[in-house]
Design a protein around this motif. Structure first.
Motif: not given
Length: 793
Positions: A727-731, A719-725
């Protein structure tokens, strides 16, 4: 000083490498012979514009294996070609899955390359789905030659076999686009005529001109009500037959009630016409339905994309004879030959040979598994370095891989609890709205003014049509998506924004998600002082360059100087030996190198039967993980780690990060079982993973998230792709969803308040259909304006 970058793939160029090619009057450097060969082919084929106009670097080009032609020729076998393509008269049509497409320039390059072939009649490359639709004369040129030509310019292509369900989705998507186009185009035309009619009411307009404009509006509205709006009628009729009132019931009534009322006014030249409301209302609703369908379609595409790793062909043994057959036609007890580097075409048992298998596509774990006679193998996994004979125990359709696909389709079809609540609310709204409309008609027709009953009821239906309600969530979601996208978060399924603020449980995969997902050198212990560390690592890297084992990749960056090696020998599942400067060197496991005390090391170097070095490898935890886990724990989330890794590394990571719950050695089915325990208990669950083995869990969870570094299939499916390597983008995702949820609630409160205000006025006859349309438009505009505030946050 930073290292030079490869002109083709933009990766660092190792020291001592000197691969150059002149282009546009300048010498260009390359990181390997593979990238140099691909660039040379592209330029020689008069396709150099690819390098001038591309927006992303290409994927790293590996040197083509010598046996590539022989491998691709298996697709030319008659029964294999019949399974992977469709005849179209004298032509043949096929869908190809192409790895390595990074931007639109790649699609242009592939199309140009294929169109140069005389046998190719039509080619269309979709850079988003990484697929190519190809039509060609199979009698003039075999498929293997076409695929080999693509390999020369750096793209690995393989046949893609779409299942029946995906074909149905494609057909329905085309219908959506056509209906959307019809309603949108007609809305613009009818709206222009409506403006003339509205101004004519105030400034004066001749009766003949008014009638002419009305009749033109009538004919322009016919395609909308007879074609574009039909899905609403069909859905409403299905609901009525099932004794269930869905949102399409009042929508259908409003559209056709308004159309027939306007038609009546046109025929008898009395009252007002609202053809533009019919067209605009249909267009707005179709637009919302289209976005909803696109989200579901992408999820189905991802499930179908998993089919591309399923092998197309297999080598069946009948006695000593080898026969290339379609993998789908293998039966239980067939014996197949699996060569090094090939994909297993079925679940089975090894009856001859020994090797190691890469099952990471199914398990997510990168450690190769030794295989010998009596061991089982899984369809979709890759044979590394040994020649095997395998007896089929489960054909492709019922294999472990086939079961994963079936499991995904079953979990995808399950309706989350949040949608069930929405359906219940919709039924409640529809029931009350229809009762109000019927009561209004009876009230006016029996007691008040029969001549106005029809128009007052129409005002009630138009004024309370769920335009603002239908825009309340989509507009806020669109703005939230744009905001998150700027932060590096790509949300492919907008529905997750409704679920994220209610999350209680977050589930993490380990390998490739919490960790880097690849081996690296952790510690080097040297037993002979006459050697230094760079020298020993270079020797090991030279030997490991002959291996396809995942551990070998940990040393690739240490190959600083090629060394002359002779008599190279690979012992499957153990190590590699060779002669170097008159010495025998061995790299491999402790037993292979006669090392008794292995400790924590995994790789050993032995020179002339003397242990020289021991190397410990690691799969490092991502730097941002500890801080993120701590913050999520403080926010009250229940954190779980589900990993396919059954080694002690899982406990070591658990001791550091302190998850609320951890299960190791999980199969894909077990991950779904664990997730369903939380879901069935009423919790809202998010899963973060990166491998194919996580895909069934993605569908079982309410929200699925993957990383940009994850597999292509995971990125297509999540459903969601974090475009940078990272996982802090989860916040950022969780914070952005909370802001979107607040705006959605504000929009819904306004829409509900507007209806509570306008319904009594419409029932009282104080709101004409014309005013009802204006009120509905103003309500929608206010909702959109409120949503735009999200872009400023």
């Amino acid at each position: 000083m930073s290292a030079s970058r490869c002109f083709h793939c933009n990766e660092p160029i190792p020291p001592e490498f000197n691969f150059t090619l002149d282009f546009d009057g300048k010498p260009r450097q390359f990181c390997c012979a593979g990238c140099l060969a691909v660039a040379d082919t592209i330029i020689d084929s008069n396709l150099a514009d690819y390098y001038r106009f591309r927006t992303e670097p290409a994927s790293k080009a590996n040197a083509m294996p010598a046996d590539l032609t022989a491998t691709l020729s298996e697709y030319d076998a008659p029964d294999v070609l019949a399974d992977i393509s469709q005849p179209v008269g004298e032509l043949t049509e096929i869908e190809l899955s192409i790895a390595g497409i990074s931007c639109a320039a790649c699609a242009w390059l592939i199309e140009k390359q294929l169109r140069q072939l005389p046998a190719v009649k039509q080619v269309n490359v979709n850079s988003a789905t990484q697929r190519c639709h190809l039509t060609w004369h199979a009698a003039q040129q075999p498929l293997s030659e076409i695929l080999s030509g693509l390999a020369k310019i750096g793209y690995q292509a393989s046949p893609f076999i779409a299942d029946q369900e995906e074909q149905q989705f494609k057909t329905e998507l085309n219908h959506f686009l056509k209906r959307l186009a019809v309603s949108g185009i007609m809305s613009m035309q009818v709206m222009m005529l409506a403006v003339a009619l509205y101004f004519g009411d105030y400034t004066g307009i001749e009766s003949s001109h008014q009638g002419y404009l009305r009749w033109i509006s009538f004919f322009l509205s016919l395609p909308v009500v007879l074609y574009a709006a039909l899905p609403f009628v069909k859905s409403a009729w299905r609901g009525v037959k099932a004794k269930q009132l869905n949102m399409d019931v009042p929508v259908s009534l409003a559209i056709y009630y308004t159309f027939f009322a306007s038609t009546y006014a046109t025929l008898f030249n009395t009252g007002e016409v609202y053809f533009e409301s019919v067209c605009m209302f249909t267009f707005l609703l179709q637009l919302g339905k289209f976005f909803e369908y696109r989200a579901r379609s992408r999820a189905r595409d991802a499930t179908s994309n998993l089919l591309k790793i399923m092998p197309v062909s297999a080598t069946r043994l009948i006695g000593e004879q080898q026969h290339t057959v379609s993998a789908r036609r293998l039966n239980v007890d067939d014996v197949i030959l699996v060569k090094p580097g090939e994909t297993f075409a079925a679940d089975g048992d090894i009856v001859y040979g020994q090797s190691s298998a890469d099952e990471s596509m199914l398990t997510g774990e990168y450690i190769a598994i030794a295989k010998t006679v009596g061991d089982n193998v899984l369809a979709g996994s890759v044979n590394h370095d040994g020649l095997l004979h395998v007896t089929v125990r489960q054909p492709l359709a019922s294999s472990r891989l086939g079961q994963i696909i079936t499991l995904q389709q079953r979990t995808l079809s399950q309706k989350p609890a949040v949608l069930q609540k929405t359906d219940a609310l919709a039924r409640y709204f529809v029931e009350r709205l229809l009762l109000v409309a019927v009561a209004t008609f009876i009230l006016w027709y029996v007691w008040l003014d029969p001549e106005r009953a029809f128009w007052v009821t129409l005002s009630v239906l138009v004024a309370t049509c769920p335009c603002a309600l239908s825009l309340a969530a989509p507009t806020a979601v669109t703005c939230a998506l744009a905001r998150l996208n700027r932060s590096g978060v790509l949300i492919k399924n907008a529905a997750v924004l409704d679920v994220l603020p209610e999350l209680t449980h977050i589930i993490f995969d380990k390998t490739g998600t919490l960790t880097e997902g690849r081996f690296s050198v952790d510690k080097v212990e040297i037993f002979d002082s006459k050697y230094n560390e760079p020298e020993l690592l270079n020797i090991i890297a030279n030997l490991e360059s002959y291996s396809e084992h995942p551990i070998a990749r940990a040393f690739s960056n240490y190959l600083t100087q090629p060394q002359p090696l002779e008599h190279i020998s690979i012992e499957v599942g153990a190590g590699i030996s060779a002669h170097y400067n008159g010495q025998q060197i061995k790299v491999g496991s402790a037993s292979f190198c006669q090392q008794q005390l292995a400790g924590s090391a995994q790789v050993f170097l032995n020179i002339d039967e003397v242990n020289v070095a021991a190397i410990s490898l690691k799969d490092a935890v991502r730097a941002e993980v500890p801080i993120l886990i701590n913050n999520l724990r403080q926010q009250g989330y229940h954190l779980t780690m589900l990993t396919g890794d059954s080694s002690v590394q899982a406990e070591q990571l658990q001791s550091v990060l302190q998850f609320n719950h951890m299960v190791k050695g999980c199969t894909p089915e077990q991950k779904v079982t664990e997730i369903n325990k939380f879901v069935n208990a009423g919790h809202k669950v998010l899963m973060l993973g990166d491998g194919i083995n996580d895909n069934p869990g993605f569908h079982a969870a309410h929200v699925s998230v993957t990383l940009e570094t994850g597999s292509d299939l995971s990125k297509n499916q999540a459903d969601v792709v974090l475009l940078q390597p990272s996982i802090k983008l989860l916040a950022d995702l969780l914070q952005g969803s909370a802001a979107a949820q607040r705006v959605i609630k504000q929009n819904l409160y306004w829409a509900a308040g507007y209806n509570l205000l306008i319904i009594p006025l419409a029932i009282a006859g104080w709101v004409s259909p014309y005013i009802a349309v204006i009120g509905m438009s103003f309500s929608s505009l206010l909702v959109v304006s409120n949503s735009l505030r999200l872009l400023k946050k």
